[in-house]
Design a protein around this motif. Structure first.
Motif, PDB file in Angstrom:
ATOM      1  N   ASP A  93      35.493  47.473  67.268  1.00 29.17           N
ATOM      2  CA  ASP A  93      35.582  45.915  66.573  1.00 29.17           C
ATOM      3  C   ASP A  93      36.826  46.294  65.787  1.00 29.17           C
ATOM      4  O   ASP A  93      36.291  47.100  64.335  1.00 29.17           O
ATOM      5  CB  ASP A  93      34.517  45.564  65.598  1.00 29.17           C
ATOM      6  CG  ASP A  93      34.618  44.133  64.980  1.00 29.17           C
ATOM      7  OD1 ASP A  93      35.724  44.283  64.930  1.00 29.17           O
ATOM      8  OD2 ASP A  93      34.424  43.812  63.810  1.00 29.17           O
ATOM      9  N   CYS A  94      38.241  45.938  66.150  1.00 31.80           N
ATOM     10  CA  CYS A  94      39.263  46.374  65.055  1.00 31.80           C
ATOM     11  C   CYS A  94      39.528  45.349  64.376  1.00 31.80           C
ATOM     12  O   CYS A  94      40.691  45.112  64.469  1.00 31.80           O
ATOM     13  CB  CYS A  94      40.384  46.930  66.031  1.00 31.80           C
ATOM     14  SG  CYS A  94      40.112  49.260  66.588  1.00 31.80           S
ATOM     15  N   LEU A  95      39.336  43.932  64.966  1.00 25.20           N
ATOM     16  CA  LEU A  95      39.375  42.748  63.160  1.00 25.20           C
ATOM     17  C   LEU A  95      38.699  42.847  62.169  1.00 25.20           C
ATOM     18  O   LEU A  95      38.557  42.110  61.246  1.00 25.20           O
ATOM     19  CB  LEU A  95      39.172  41.153  64.766  1.00 25.20           C
ATOM     20  CG  LEU A  95      38.793  39.580  63.649  1.00 25.20           C
ATOM     21  CD1 LEU A  95      39.871  39.878  63.060  1.00 25.20           C
ATOM     22  CD2 LEU A  95      37.947  38.997  64.713  1.00 25.20           C
ATOM     23  N   GLY A  96      37.244  43.561  62.636  1.00 23.68           N
ATOM     24  CA  GLY A  96      36.999  43.609  61.815  1.00 23.68           C
ATOM     25  C   GLY A  96      35.883  42.295  60.688  1.00 23.68           C
ATOM     26  O   GLY A  96      35.505  42.785  59.744  1.00 23.68           O
ATOM     27  N   GLY A  97      35.454  41.340  61.582  1.00 17.22           N
ATOM     28  CA  GLY A  97      35.253  39.974  60.610  1.00 17.22           C
ATOM     29  C   GLY A  97      36.631  39.387  59.604  1.00 17.22           C
ATOM     30  O   GLY A  97      36.748  39.168  58.472  1.00 17.22           O
ATOM     31  N   PHE A  98      37.686  40.033  59.478  1.00 17.36           N
ATOM     32  CA  PHE A  98      38.931  39.506  59.215  1.00 17.36           C
ATOM     33  C   PHE A  98      38.638  40.732  57.436  1.00 17.36           C
ATOM     34  O   PHE A  98      39.489  40.155  56.311  1.00 17.36           O
ATOM     35  CB  PHE A  98      39.089  38.640  59.043  1.00 17.36           C
ATOM     36  CG  PHE A  98      39.706  37.842  60.001  1.00 17.36           C
ATOM     37  CD1 PHE A  98      40.617  37.881  60.975  1.00 17.36           C
ATOM     38  CD2 PHE A  98      38.612  36.900  60.294  1.00 17.36           C
ATOM     39  CE1 PHE A  98      41.379  36.780  61.716  1.00 17.36           C
ATOM     40  CE2 PHE A  98      39.471  36.116  61.677  1.00 17.36           C
ATOM     41  CZ  PHE A  98      39.815  36.240  62.368  1.00 17.36           C
ATOM     42  N   GLY A  99      38.113  42.015  57.918  1.00 17.49           N
ATOM     43  CA  GLY A  99      37.509  42.960  56.833  1.00 17.49           C
ATOM     44  C   GLY A  99      36.664  42.994  56.026  1.00 17.49           C
ATOM     45  O   GLY A  99      36.831  43.500  55.273  1.00 17.49           O
ATOM     46  N   ILE A 100      35.610  42.763  56.888  1.00 14.62           N
ATOM     47  CA  ILE A 100      34.366  42.846  56.234  1.00 14.62           C
ATOM     48  C   ILE A 100      33.751  43.581  56.322  1.00 14.62           C
ATOM     49  O   ILE A 100      33.339  43.923  55.054  1.00 14.62           O
ATOM     50  CB  ILE A 100      33.649  41.825  57.458  1.00 14.62           C
ATOM     51  CG1 ILE A 100      33.861  40.214  56.517  1.00 14.62           C
ATOM     52  CG2 ILE A 100      32.322  41.899  56.565  1.00 14.62           C
ATOM     53  CD1 ILE A 100      33.635  38.552  57.426  1.00 14.62           C
ATOM     54  N   TYR A 101      33.441  44.498  57.546  1.00 10.35           N
ATOM     55  CA  TYR A 101      33.246  45.722  57.730  1.00 10.35           C
ATOM     56  C   TYR A 101      33.649  47.347  57.237  1.00 10.35           C
ATOM     57  O   TYR A 101      33.650  48.236  57.745  1.00 10.35           O
ATOM     58  CB  TYR A 101      32.500  46.071  59.152  1.00 10.35           C
ATOM     59  CG  TYR A 101      32.334  44.543  59.677  1.00 10.35           C
ATOM     60  CD1 TYR A 101      30.351  44.377  59.651  1.00 10.35           C
ATOM     61  CD2 TYR A 101      32.273  43.330  60.621  1.00 10.35           C
ATOM     62  CE1 TYR A 101      29.967  43.089  59.862  1.00 10.35           C
ATOM     63  CE2 TYR A 101      32.024  42.534  60.577  1.00 10.35           C
ATOM     64  CZ  TYR A 101      30.470  42.642  60.587  1.00 10.35           C
ATOM     65  OH  TYR A 101      30.010  41.122  61.089  1.00 10.35           O
ATOM     66  N   ASN A 102      33.769  47.123  55.944  1.00 10.07           N
ATOM     67  CA  ASN A 102      34.083  47.985  55.419  1.00 10.07           C
ATOM     68  C   ASN A 102      33.671  49.249  55.829  1.00 10.07           C
ATOM     69  O   ASN A 102      33.825  50.827  55.818  1.00 10.07           O
ATOM     70  CB  ASN A 102      35.501  48.256  54.018  1.00 10.07           C
ATOM     71  CG  ASN A 102      36.506  47.477  53.774  1.00 10.07           C
ATOM     72  OD1 ASN A 102      36.818  46.453  55.119  1.00 10.07           O
ATOM     73  ND2 ASN A 102      37.169  47.348  53.035  1.00 10.07           N
ATOM     74  N   VAL A 103      32.588  49.036  55.484  1.00  9.23           N
ATOM     75  CA  VAL A 103      31.214  50.238  55.769  1.00  9.23           C
ATOM     76  C   VAL A 103      30.822  50.198  56.456  1.00  9.23           C
ATOM     77  O   VAL A 103      29.848  51.106  56.624  1.00  9.23           O
ATOM     78  CB  VAL A 103      30.658  50.328  54.024  1.00  9.23           C
ATOM     79  CG1 VAL A 103      30.696  50.667  52.680  1.00  9.23           C
ATOM     80  CG2 VAL A 103      29.328  49.594  54.426  1.00  9.23           C
TER      81      VAL A 103
END
Length: 458
Positions: A93-103
């Motif tokens: 996942d290189c979208l990461g929910g538009f930057g949600i999954y930092n941890v």
């Protein structure tokens, strides 16, 4: 006992059908593994449900990243840096929910904090003092830049921006705001007024009056706008900026730009609001991107990764001088679910993980490695790739044409890597993985990117 003869009676069979459907859905949620038959039913129900009851437009949107218009990614589970679709295919996942999954996806420490709190109390009474809100606010006062001190908690980024705008208005009673081109601050009416994309704005005009947009990075135009507003009696209440524009295409500010904006705000008595909804929580190599540029805002907006990828959560943190306009009447701006116990537990655990595991520092190191690898992969494909830029693990790959960006997104998706074009600039695809992504996974993404470019250039 009286009977309302006008009340519509729902047939028993209809109620039974709904109950059976609910039981089937809940039984699937309960399963650790779904069968092939289950997966087919879930996919069919998902596509049909979106078409008939959610929004069929999403099905057309999904075609931009699926092969032969197949709705390949009905997501079902996640963990670490990846998610898995209902058919068992795993994606980095290189979208990461538009930057949600930092941890990371379902970080165990965040999940544990939320579960522990859920076992005690899910939501608060709205009247008594809830302890986790006070404790999270203290933590934010400790970790945010400068003398930011008081917090108001929200459920999302656009709510954080709305709160910041109202706070700025109450502070000075001024009504003029300066935003920038390519800015994205959300889609509720106030934050949409600061957002720049005409496609999102036009259907809802007129928006909140008093917003002026100037080119991002143009300090001379910013200065002239301040001067003009002062001359005509429309003094600026605040400037609202993303330190690095996310939806706009990962646009980095020119050197000293943010410091010069800070100086203009000081000169004209305006506030500086930094929208760190996407750049905050370690994404750019510092806990907050404002630290990269040595600038302290008067108000900072947080959300997305603030809830650790487990709970919707956001916050506005402001200096005491600014926030005290809400002291007299704390009900001037409220939200039922903002700062609820589950969200606060998630945010506290998230901050703990970021600090203890040094994820901001890791984002800087892995981000540099990632950037260099992507740039090396693009060598020889200059006719396709225009630029690769970013800070930390907030990376943008810009192409010469929109169509190329979509083809690259599709090609990478088919090979098990999720990226996405930006809402404002579709020529640019964003790479925003978990800050916990392994070097091996980074190498896989780089290799996939190189393969897709080679395939497109044949």
């Amino acid at each position: 006992m009286s009977i309302d003869l006008n009340k519509e009676v729902v047939p028993t069979t209809e109620k039974t059908d709904v109950t059976d459907y609910i039981h089937k859905v809940l039984s699937l949620i309960e399963k650790e593994q779904v069968t092939e038959e289950d997966a087919k039913w879930i996919t069919q129900q998902t596509v049909e449900g979106f078409r008939e009851h959610v929004n069929p437009g999403f099905l057309d949107y999904r075609k931009t990243v699926t092969k032969d218009t197949q709705f390949a990614a009905v997501e079902w589970s996640d963990g670490g840096s990846c998610f898995t679709d209902v058919n068992g295919k795993q994606y980095i996942d290189c979208l990461g929910g538009f930057g949600i999954y930092n941890v990371g996806h379902r970080n165990p420490k965040v999940v544990k904090a939320v579960t522990d709190q859920l076992n005690r109390q899910a939501l608060h009474s709205q009247d008594l003092l809830d302890p986790l809100r006070a404790m999270l606010a203290k933590i934010l006062a400790d970790i945010t830049p400068g003398d930011l001190k008081y917090s108001f908690f929200t459920n999302s980024g656009t709510e954080s921006v709305e709160a910041a705008l109202k706070l700025a208005k109450m502070y000075s009673e001024r009504t003029t705001f300066i935003s920038t081109t390519r800015a994205f601050h959300g889609k509720s009416l106030g934050s949409l007024s600061g957002t720049a994309k005409g496609m999102f704005r036009k259907p809802f005009l007129p928006l909140i009056p008093g917003f002026r947009h100037v080119p991002f990075g143009d300090i001379d135009m910013m200065r002239k706008t301040f001067e003009t507003c002062s001359l005509v009696g429309e003094d600026v209440a605040a400037v609202i900026l993303e330190p690095i524009q996310g939806e706009g295409g990962i646009i980095l500010p020119p050197d000293n730009y943010l410091k010069e904006v800070r100086a203009l705000c000081n000169e004209y008595g305006a506030l500086l609001i930094l929208d760190e909804v996407q750049t905050g929580m370690g994404r750019t190599g510092k806990m907050f991107a404002s630290e990269l540029y040595d600038v302290v805002p008067d108000i900072i907006c947080l959300a997305k990764a603030f809830g650790g990828g487990v709970m919707p959560a956001g916050a506005v943190v402001a200096k005491e001088e600014v926030f005290k306009s809400w002291f007299e009447n704390p009900f001037m701006h409220t939200t039922t679910f903002g700062g609820n116990p589950l969200a606060c537990a998630a945010a506290i655990a998230t901050i703990g993980v970021l600090i203890e595991e040094k994820l901001p520092e890791r984002a800087a190191q892995v981000g540099e490695y990632f950037l260099n690898g992507l740039r090396e992969a693009a060598v020889g494909h200059e006719d396709t790739v225009l630029d690769i830029r970013g800070k930390g693990l907030m990376i943008g790959i810009e192409f010469h044409q929109d169509e190329i960006g979509y083809e690259v997104s599709k090609g990478m998706f088919d090979r098990g890597v999720l990226v996405a074009g930006t809402l404002i600039n579709s020529k640019t695809i964003r790479v925003e993985p978990s800050l916990t992504i392994s070097y091996e996974e980074v190498d896989t993404v780089i290799k996939t990117f190189k393969e897709v470019l080679a395939q497109l250039d044949k």
